[in-house]
Structures are given as structure tokens and as C-alpha cells.
Design a protein around this motif. Structure first.
Motif, PDB file in Angstrom:
ATOM      1  N   ASP A 104     -37.100   3.105  63.613  1.00  0.00           N
ATOM      2  CA  ASP A 104     -36.804   4.131  64.615  1.00  0.00           C
ATOM      3  C   ASP A 104     -37.434   3.790  65.963  1.00  0.00           C
ATOM      4  O   ASP A 104     -36.808   3.948  67.018  1.00  0.00           O
ATOM      5  CB  ASP A 104     -37.284   5.511  64.151  1.00  0.00           C
ATOM      6  N   ALA A 105     -38.684   3.314  65.934  1.00  0.00           N
ATOM      7  CA  ALA A 105     -39.370   2.944  67.173  1.00  0.00           C
ATOM      8  C   ALA A 105     -38.663   1.771  67.849  1.00  0.00           C
ATOM      9  O   ALA A 105     -38.508   1.756  69.078  1.00  0.00           O
ATOM     10  CB  ALA A 105     -40.827   2.587  66.883  1.00  0.00           C
ATOM     11  N   GLU A 110     -35.420  -0.308  72.251  1.00  0.00           N
ATOM     12  CA  GLU A 110     -34.218  -0.995  72.726  1.00  0.00           C
ATOM     13  C   GLU A 110     -33.407  -0.100  73.662  1.00  0.00           C
ATOM     14  O   GLU A 110     -32.899  -0.558  74.689  1.00  0.00           O
ATOM     15  CB  GLU A 110     -33.361  -1.440  71.538  1.00  0.00           C
ATOM     16  N   ALA A 111     -33.288   1.185  73.323  1.00  0.00           N
ATOM     17  CA  ALA A 111     -32.550   2.115  74.184  1.00  0.00           C
ATOM     18  C   ALA A 111     -33.251   2.269  75.535  1.00  0.00           C
ATOM     19  O   ALA A 111     -32.595   2.281  76.590  1.00  0.00           O
ATOM     20  CB  ALA A 111     -32.406   3.474  73.490  1.00  0.00           C
ATOM     21  N   LEU A 116     -33.800   1.082  81.328  1.00  0.00           N
ATOM     22  CA  LEU A 116     -34.567   0.496  82.429  1.00  0.00           C
ATOM     23  C   LEU A 116     -33.788  -0.629  83.097  1.00  0.00           C
ATOM     24  O   LEU A 116     -33.809  -0.763  84.333  1.00  0.00           O
ATOM     25  CB  LEU A 116     -35.923  -0.010  81.932  1.00  0.00           C
ATOM     26  N   ASN A 117     -33.117  -1.450  82.316  1.00  0.00           N
ATOM     27  CA  ASN A 117     -32.295  -2.516  82.889  1.00  0.00           C
ATOM     28  C   ASN A 117     -31.172  -1.936  83.739  1.00  0.00           C
ATOM     29  O   ASN A 117     -30.863  -2.447  84.815  1.00  0.00           O
ATOM     30  CB  ASN A 117     -31.721  -3.412  81.793  1.00  0.00           C
TER      31      ASN A 117
END
Length: 138
Positions: A104-105, A110-111, A116-117
Motif C-alpha cells: 500500500d505504501a 508511486e502515485a 509531483l512529476n
């Protein structure tokens, strides 16, 4: 505010009376308190039988005491093994919960990285547009 139950609380609620009793027995038999109390009782047993003036209920070589120890060991071994098996189940449950938390972390990280990208790309696009507008003005 109600506290959320962790995996240990949930697992404990699934245990029956026998399982809880076996865990309690194994926990107490694996303690220094048990060893000290048992040692005191054995020394007392031997002392009373050696110095008894009239009635020796277990004369040397203390066969009754050996029978008591054999009976104790016969019951203690399977109870301790049951407790160890449950400890293995708890460890597996905890490992699975830890794994799920890590998955989950990872998904959240990744999300956030994608977000941020995306924000970074949007900023760069705005800067490029602003530079293009400045070039047109000059």
C-alpha cells in the motif's frame, strides 16, 4: 476516540479458551519465576523427606518426585508446542500485514511521485510560455 484494532488484537479475539490457556501456561512455564518456585518446591520436598522423623512420603531416591516431573513434562511439552504453533501463526499474520502495508505504501509513493512529476512538468510548461511571451515582447 476509538482505537483501531491491530492484527494482534484481531488474532487474539479468534482464539478459544484452550488456546488462551495454553498460551498462558507456556508463558508462565517459560519464566524465571516458574523456575525459581519449582526449584524451591523441589528442595523443600527433598529436605522434608530426608529429615522427616516419622513419615517419609517419598523416600530417597524420590520416585514420587520423578513421577511428578514426568507427568509435568508429559503435559507441558504438547502445551508449549501448541503455543509455539500459534506464535508461528501470529508471525505469519504479522508478516502478511507488514507486506500489505508495504504494498500500500509503495502504491501511494508511486502515485505521489506521478503527481509531483505532473506538477513539475506543468511548472516547466508555464516557465516556457512565460519565456516565449517575454521573447515576443522584446
Amino acid at each position: 476516540m476509538l482505537a483501531r484494532k491491530n492484527w494482534h488484537d484481531k488474532h487474539f479475539e479468534t482464539l478459544g479458551f484452550g488456546s488462551r490457556l495454553a498460551d498462558a501456561v507456556a508463558k508462565s512455564m517459560g519464566s524465571w519465576k516458574f523456575i525459581i518456585v519449582q526449584t524451591i518446591l523441589v528442595v523443600l520436598w527433598m529436605t522434608l523427606n530426608l529429615i522427616a522423623f516419622t513419615k517419609h512420603w517419598d523416600v530417597y531416591p524420590f520416585i514420587l518426585l520423578n513421577l511428578v516431573f514426568s507427568t509435568q513434562a508429559a503435559y507441558a511439552a504438547p502445551i508449549i508446542m501448541m503455543a509455539q504453533n500459534r506464535q508461528n501463526e501470529r508471525d505469519r499474520t504479522q508478516a502478511q500485514a507488514d507486506y500489505q502495508t508495504n504494498v500500500d505504501a509503495k502504491l501511494e509513493i508511486e502515485a505521489l511521485t506521478r503527481k509531483l512529476n505532473s506538477i513539475e512538468v506543468d511548472k516547466l510548461d508555464k516557465i516556457i510560455r512565460m519565456l516565449e511571451q517575454l521573447e515576443k515582447q522584446t
